[in-house]
Design an enzyme around this catalytic site. Structure first.
Site, PDB file in Angstrom:
ATOM      1  CB  SER A  27      64.970  35.988  45.267  1.00  0.00           C
ATOM      2  OG  SER A  27      65.434  37.184  44.704  1.00  0.00           O
TER       3      SER A  27
HETATM    4  N1  SAM Z   1      69.244  39.541  46.633  1.00  0.00           N
HETATM    5  C1  SAM Z   1      68.132  40.056  47.361  1.00  0.00           C
HETATM    6  C2  SAM Z   1      67.821  39.290  48.611  1.00  0.00           C
HETATM    7  O1  SAM Z   1      68.473  38.286  48.878  1.00  0.00           O
HETATM    8  O2  SAM Z   1      66.934  39.733  49.345  1.00  0.00           O
HETATM    9  C3  SAM Z   1      66.893  40.194  46.501  1.00  0.00           C
HETATM   10  C4  SAM Z   1      66.854  41.489  45.871  1.00  0.00           C
HETATM   11  S1  SAM Z   1      65.485  42.111  45.027  1.00  0.00           S
HETATM   12  C5  SAM Z   1      64.798  40.794  44.115  1.00  0.00           C
HETATM   13  C6  SAM Z   1      66.390  43.104  43.842  1.00  0.00           C
HETATM   14  C7  SAM Z   1      67.089  44.293  44.424  1.00  0.00           C
HETATM   15  O3  SAM Z   1      67.815  44.957  43.383  1.00  0.00           O
HETATM   16  C8  SAM Z   1      66.172  45.346  45.030  1.00  0.00           C
HETATM   17  O4  SAM Z   1      66.474  45.538  46.373  1.00  0.00           O
HETATM   18  C9  SAM Z   1      66.449  46.591  44.183  1.00  0.00           C
HETATM   19  O5  SAM Z   1      66.368  47.797  44.915  1.00  0.00           O
HETATM   20  C10 SAM Z   1      67.846  46.321  43.688  1.00  0.00           C
HETATM   21  N2  SAM Z   1      68.283  47.058  42.484  1.00  0.00           N
HETATM   22  C11 SAM Z   1      67.586  47.346  41.365  1.00  0.00           C
HETATM   23  N3  SAM Z   1      68.372  48.010  40.483  1.00  0.00           N
HETATM   24  C12 SAM Z   1      69.600  48.127  41.058  1.00  0.00           C
HETATM   25  C13 SAM Z   1      70.847  48.691  40.652  1.00  0.00           C
HETATM   26  N4  SAM Z   1      71.015  49.266  39.453  1.00  0.00           N
HETATM   27  N5  SAM Z   1      71.892  48.620  41.502  1.00  0.00           N
HETATM   28  C14 SAM Z   1      71.759  48.036  42.722  1.00  0.00           C
HETATM   29  N6  SAM Z   1      70.604  47.483  43.165  1.00  0.00           N
HETATM   30  C15 SAM Z   1      69.538  47.511  42.341  1.00  0.00           C
END
Ligand code: SAM
Length: 221
Positions: free
Chosen positions: A61
């Site tokens: 993000s």
């Molecule tokens: N917090 C992260 C960082 O600091 O890099 C940013 C993450 S990215 C915007 C969102 C993440 O949520 C992705 O890696 C995606 O694979 C994960 N995601 C989506 N649905 C999910 C779920 N149901 N459970 C766990 N992770 C999930």
């Protein structure tokens, strides 16, 4: 002087100008080396205020979004925080740097593995699991705060249930194109206080209390 230290200071100055006030958040963001959480090819963009690709069509993000969400969580040292969507591990590092005990869930095993390796190299003791974070992580509940870094169509009930009274749940809610950031405070077992901020765009939360994989591919239809 450490690598990218000037760039990191400039990033934090920009966050201040954009309205981030919590000194603990700003201090953590000045300390954590964001360039170690992005792929080698993007290392020189690590301190620009933008999201960057981390593989699997996912992103780290934008710094402003990380700062805003972390500020909204009102983290105190020793708090137990659940993060849904580990991604690169950067958000987890910020929370750990602020003294929180961090539990993080990621759908993609490879992303979780890389993130936990980076966190451990930097000395952050974060506990992670591969799974569907839309239903939370009941084993360690209740949490002082829950942060969801992917967008859901509605507030996941399981996450509200796993939150302590007076705790905050910070989560983007909307359709697949645009979302509002919901800052939810659990007043008591039956009452939520919800504040909303407009104009965010996150990758979808795929899971039981998020989007189905199929709908996310068909743009919500
Ligand atoms: N917090 C992260 C960082 O600091 O890099 C940013 C993450 S990215 C915007 C969102 C993440 O949520 C992705 O890696 C995606 O694979 C994960 N995601 C989506 N649905 C999910 C779920 N149901 N459970 C766990 N992770 C999930």
């Amino acid at each position: 002087m450490g690598k990218f230290e000037d760039e990191r200071k400039a990033m934090v100055e920009l966050l201040r100008k954009r309205g981030i006030k919590d000194e603990n958040v700003l201090r953590a963001m000045e300390k954590v080396p964001r360039h170690l959480f992005v792929p080698e090819a993007f290392i020189h963009y690590a301190y620009e205020d933008s999201a960057l690709p981390i593989g699997f069509y996912q992103t780290i993000s934008q710094p402003y979004t990380v700062a805003l969400m972390t500020e909204a969580l009102e983290v105190k040292p020793g708090d137990k925080i659940l993060e849904v969507g580990t991604g690169s591990g950067y958000q987890a590092a910020i929370l750990a740097e602020m003294g929180a005990k961090v539990f993080t869930i990621e759908r993609f095993e490879e992303l979780l593995k890389t993130a936990l390796e980076t966190l451990s190299k930097l000395g952050y003791n974060v506990i992670g699991m591969v799974g569907d974070g839309s239903i939370g992580w009941s084993e360690f509940a209740p949490y002082d705060g829950i942060i969801v870094t992917a967008a859901a169509p509605k507030i996941p009930k399981s996450l509200v249930n796993q939150l302590k009274v007076n705790g905050h749940l910070v989560i983007p809610i909307g359709d697949l194109e645009v979302q509002e950031l919901y800052i939810i405070k659990k007043i008591d077992e039956h009452k939520l206080d919800i504040k909303k901020k407009f104009g965010f765009k996150f990758v979808p939360l795929i899971g039981k209390e998020g989007w189905s994989e199929e709908k996310s591919k068909n743009n919500g239809r």
